[in-house]
Design a protein around this motif. Structure first.
Motif, mmCIF file in Angstrom:
data_model
loop_
_atom_site.group_PDB
_atom_site.id
_atom_site.type_symbol
_atom_site.label_atom_id
_atom_site.label_comp_id
_atom_site.label_asym_id
_atom_site.label_seq_id
_atom_site.Cartn_x
_atom_site.Cartn_y
_atom_site.Cartn_z
ATOM 1 N N GLN A 188 0.819 -1.199 0.000
ATOM 2 C CA GLN A 188 0.000 0.000 0.000
ATOM 3 C C GLN A 188 0.861 1.260 0.000
ATOM 4 O O GLN A 188 0.525 2.239 -0.662
ATOM 5 C CB GLN A 188 -0.944 -0.004 1.203
ATOM 6 C CG GLN A 188 -2.172 -0.874 1.006
ATOM 7 C CD GLN A 188 -3.065 -0.372 -0.122
ATOM 8 O OE1 GLN A 188 -2.715 -0.488 -1.292
ATOM 9 N NE2 GLN A 188 -4.194 0.194 0.216
ATOM 10 N N CYS A 189 1.954 1.258 0.732
ATOM 11 C CA CYS A 189 2.854 2.408 0.704
ATOM 12 C C CYS A 189 3.446 2.585 -0.691
ATOM 13 O O CYS A 189 3.587 3.711 -1.178
ATOM 14 C CB CYS A 189 3.961 2.249 1.750
ATOM 15 S SG CYS A 189 3.445 2.651 3.441
ATOM 16 N N MET A 242 0.794 4.135 -2.988
ATOM 17 C CA MET A 242 0.555 5.544 -2.721
ATOM 18 C C MET A 242 1.790 6.404 -2.973
ATOM 19 O O MET A 242 1.692 7.632 -3.013
ATOM 20 C CB MET A 242 0.120 5.726 -1.262
ATOM 21 C CG MET A 242 -1.205 5.075 -0.917
ATOM 22 S SD MET A 242 -2.593 5.689 -1.897
ATOM 23 C CE MET A 242 -2.600 7.423 -1.446
ATOM 24 N N TRP A 278 4.383 6.340 -0.891
ATOM 25 C CA TRP A 278 4.813 6.773 0.433
ATOM 26 C C TRP A 278 6.140 6.134 0.816
ATOM 27 O O TRP A 278 6.462 5.026 0.417
ATOM 28 C CB TRP A 278 3.760 6.392 1.480
ATOM 29 C CG TRP A 278 2.501 7.199 1.364
ATOM 30 C CD1 TRP A 278 2.162 8.067 0.366
ATOM 31 C CD2 TRP A 278 1.415 7.208 2.284
ATOM 32 N NE1 TRP A 278 0.937 8.614 0.594
ATOM 33 C CE2 TRP A 278 0.449 8.108 1.768
ATOM 34 C CE3 TRP A 278 1.167 6.550 3.476
ATOM 35 C CZ2 TRP A 278 -0.755 8.361 2.425
ATOM 36 C CZ3 TRP A 278 -0.036 6.804 4.144
ATOM 37 C CH2 TRP A 278 -0.986 7.703 3.612
ATOM 38 N N LEU A 280 2.110 2.846 10.032
ATOM 39 C CA LEU A 280 0.902 2.195 9.523
ATOM 40 C C LEU A 280 0.677 0.850 10.197
ATOM 41 O O LEU A 280 -0.461 0.480 10.529
ATOM 42 C CB LEU A 280 1.009 2.003 8.011
ATOM 43 C CG LEU A 280 0.691 3.210 7.142
ATOM 44 C CD1 LEU A 280 0.835 2.855 5.667
ATOM 45 C CD2 LEU A 280 -0.708 3.739 7.413
ATOM 46 N N THR A 303 -1.026 9.861 -4.648
ATOM 47 C CA THR A 303 -1.148 10.902 -3.629
ATOM 48 C C THR A 303 -1.061 12.286 -4.249
ATOM 49 O O THR A 303 -1.881 13.170 -3.972
ATOM 50 C CB THR A 303 -0.044 10.739 -2.570
ATOM 51 O OG1 THR A 303 -0.154 9.445 -1.981
ATOM 52 C CG2 THR A 303 -0.178 11.796 -1.490
ATOM 53 N N VAL A 320 -7.698 8.748 1.044
ATOM 54 C CA VAL A 320 -6.424 8.092 1.350
ATOM 55 C C VAL A 320 -6.605 7.083 2.484
ATOM 56 O O VAL A 320 -6.026 5.988 2.457
ATOM 57 C CB VAL A 320 -5.362 9.149 1.718
ATOM 58 C CG1 VAL A 320 -4.126 8.490 2.305
ATOM 59 C CG2 VAL A 320 -4.991 9.972 0.492
ATOM 60 N N ARG A 321 -7.429 7.425 3.478
ATOM 61 C CA ARG A 321 -7.679 6.501 4.582
ATOM 62 C C ARG A 321 -8.315 5.210 4.058
ATOM 63 O O ARG A 321 -7.941 4.110 4.459
ATOM 64 C CB ARG A 321 -8.592 7.143 5.621
ATOM 65 C CG ARG A 321 -8.773 6.292 6.879
ATOM 66 C CD ARG A 321 -9.853 6.848 7.789
ATOM 67 N NE ARG A 321 -9.598 8.209 8.198
ATOM 68 C CZ ARG A 321 -10.355 9.251 7.858
ATOM 69 N NH1 ARG A 321 -11.426 9.062 7.088
ATOM 70 N NH2 ARG A 321 -10.066 10.455 8.276
ATOM 71 N N TRP A 329 -8.041 3.985 1.030
ATOM 72 C CA TRP A 329 -7.100 3.276 0.163
ATOM 73 C C TRP A 329 -5.985 2.599 0.941
ATOM 74 O O TRP A 329 -5.426 1.610 0.478
ATOM 75 C CB TRP A 329 -6.492 4.250 -0.833
ATOM 76 C CG TRP A 329 -7.429 4.686 -1.913
ATOM 77 C CD1 TRP A 329 -8.741 4.339 -2.064
ATOM 78 C CD2 TRP A 329 -7.122 5.565 -2.993
ATOM 79 N NE1 TRP A 329 -9.266 4.943 -3.171
ATOM 80 C CE2 TRP A 329 -8.295 5.703 -3.757
ATOM 81 C CE3 TRP A 329 -5.975 6.246 -3.393
ATOM 82 C CZ2 TRP A 329 -8.349 6.496 -4.910
ATOM 83 C CZ3 TRP A 329 -6.021 7.042 -4.524
ATOM 84 C CH2 TRP A 329 -7.202 7.161 -5.269
ATOM 85 N N THR A 330 -5.620 3.166 2.064
ATOM 86 C CA THR A 330 -4.484 2.613 2.807
ATOM 87 C C THR A 330 -4.987 1.766 3.970
ATOM 88 O O THR A 330 -5.210 0.569 3.818
ATOM 89 C CB THR A 330 -3.555 3.742 3.291
ATOM 90 O OG1 THR A 330 -4.331 4.735 3.974
ATOM 91 C CG2 THR A 330 -2.841 4.390 2.124
ATOM 92 N N LEU A 343 -5.819 -2.367 4.354
ATOM 93 C CA LEU A 343 -4.703 -3.181 4.835
ATOM 94 C C LEU A 343 -5.177 -4.526 5.365
ATOM 95 O O LEU A 343 -4.574 -5.570 5.098
ATOM 96 C CB LEU A 343 -3.928 -2.427 5.918
ATOM 97 C CG LEU A 343 -3.091 -1.242 5.431
ATOM 98 C CD1 LEU A 343 -2.536 -0.466 6.611
ATOM 99 C CD2 LEU A 343 -1.964 -1.711 4.528
#
Length: 263
Positions: free
Chosen positions: A137-138, A141, A143, A151, A200, A222-223, A225-226, A230
Motif C-alpha cells: 500500500q505504501c 501511494m 509513500w 501504519l 497521492t 487516502v484513509r 485506500w491505505t 490493509l
C-alpha cells in the motif's frame, strides 16, 4: 428491513466464539439457513442472504451509508452525492494502472518471501500478511518506507480498539492517521513541480463538481485506500497461504509451471 419479504432476526451471536473461529463457513451457512439477519456486538447487523444484500445495496432510501458527521469518501455517501466521487476514484484502479503496478507488487512479495526465515514455523499473518499489506500500500501511494511502522502500529491499534469496542481509542487512532496523511499532503505541496507522479500527488490535482477536493476529502479517500484496505490485503494473503497448505498439489503445480499462475 423492507416490508416485501418475511424476515426473522437471529438471537445474539459471538463472531469470536471458538466454534465460530474453528469453522466460520459452517457457522455462517447455519445462520443463513435459520435467518437472514444476525446481530452481534462486534459486527452489528449482518445481512446473510444474497437477495437481501442486493436490497440493501440498491435501496438508498431505506438503507443509507450516511451514518456519521465525519467525511467519508465515498463510503459514507449515498447517490447522487456518491456518484462524482466514485467516477473520480475508479480510474486509479483501472486495468492499465493496475497492470503497471503489478510488477511492483510481485517484487515486494518476492523480497518478503526471500527475507522470511526458512526451516522454522512463522506466524503467517504477522510475518507475511500484515507486512505485505503495509509495503504494497505504501508503494502504491508513493509513500516512504519510513511510514511502514506507523501504519503497522495503526493497524494493530485499530484491531485492539475494535475488539474492545473502545470508541475513544478508535477516534484517537483515526486522528493519528489523519495527522500522518496531512503531513504527506503538505510535503507534496511543498515539493511543487518536483513532487512524484503518484496517486497521492494526483489527488491534490483532482476536482469534483468543478472545485478542488478539500483536504478532508483527500484524507478520507487516502484513509480508505491505505488503512481501510490493509486488513483486506493481509486476509487475502492468509487465504492464499491456507489454500496452498491444504492443497499441496496446487503448490507443486505452481512451483513446476509458472505459466499455470492465472493472469
Amino acid at each position: 428491513m423492507n416490508d416485501h419479504s418475511e424476515r426473522s432476526v437471529c438471537p445474539e451471536w459471538d463472531p469470536l466464539a471458538p466454534d465460530v473461529l474453528e469453522n466460520q463457513r459452517r457457522v455462517y451457512d447455519d445462520l443463513r439457513g435459520r435467518c437472514p439477519v444476525a446481530h452481534s456486538e462486534l459486527l452489528g447487523w449482518s445481512v446473510l442472504r444474497h437477495a437481501d444484500v442486493l436490497d440493501v445495496l440498491h435501496d438508498d432510501d431505506a438503507y443509507s451509508n450516511h451514518v456519521s458527521t465525519h467525511v467519508s469518501v465515498p463510503n459514507g455517501m449515498d447517490p447522487p452525492d456518491h456518484t462524482p466521487y466514485r467516477r473520480l476514484i475508479e480510474p486509479y484502479f483501472g486495468s492499465e494502472p493496475m497492470a503497471r503496478f503489478e510488477p511492483v507488487g510481485d517484487r515486494i512479495a518476492a523480497d518478503l518471501i526471500a527475507s522470511t526465515l526458512r526451516g522454522r514455523p512463522i506466524e503467517v499473518m504477522d510475518a507475511l500478511g500484515d507486512e505485505f499489506a503495509v509495503r504494497v500500500q505504501c508503494a502504491f501511494m508513493g509513500w516512504s518506507h519510513e511510514l511502514h511502522e506507523p501504519l503497522r502500529a495503526w493497524v494493530h491499534e485499530q484491531h485492539r480498539a475494535t475488539l474492545a469496542g473502545d470508541r475513544d481509542a478508535l477516534a484517537a487512532s483515526a486522528r493519528r492517521f489523519d495527522e500522518v496523511a496531512r503531513a504527506v499532503l503538505d510535503e507534496r505541496r511543498a515539493a511543487g513541480a518536483d513532487a512524484p507522479d503518484d496517486p497521492t500527488t494526483r489527488l491534490l490535482e483532482e476536482t469534483v463538481d468543478g472545485r478542488p477536493l478539500t483536504d478532508d476529502e483527500i484524507v478520507s479517500i487516502v484513509r480508505n485506500w491505505t488503512v481501510g484496505e490493509l486488513g483486506t490485503i493481509a486476509a487475502s494473503v492468509g487465504i492464499i497461504v491456507a489454500h496452498l497448505a491444504h492443497h499441496p498439489e496446487v503448490e507443486a503445480l505452481l512451483r513446476s509451471d509458472r505459466s499455470a499462475v492465472p493472469p
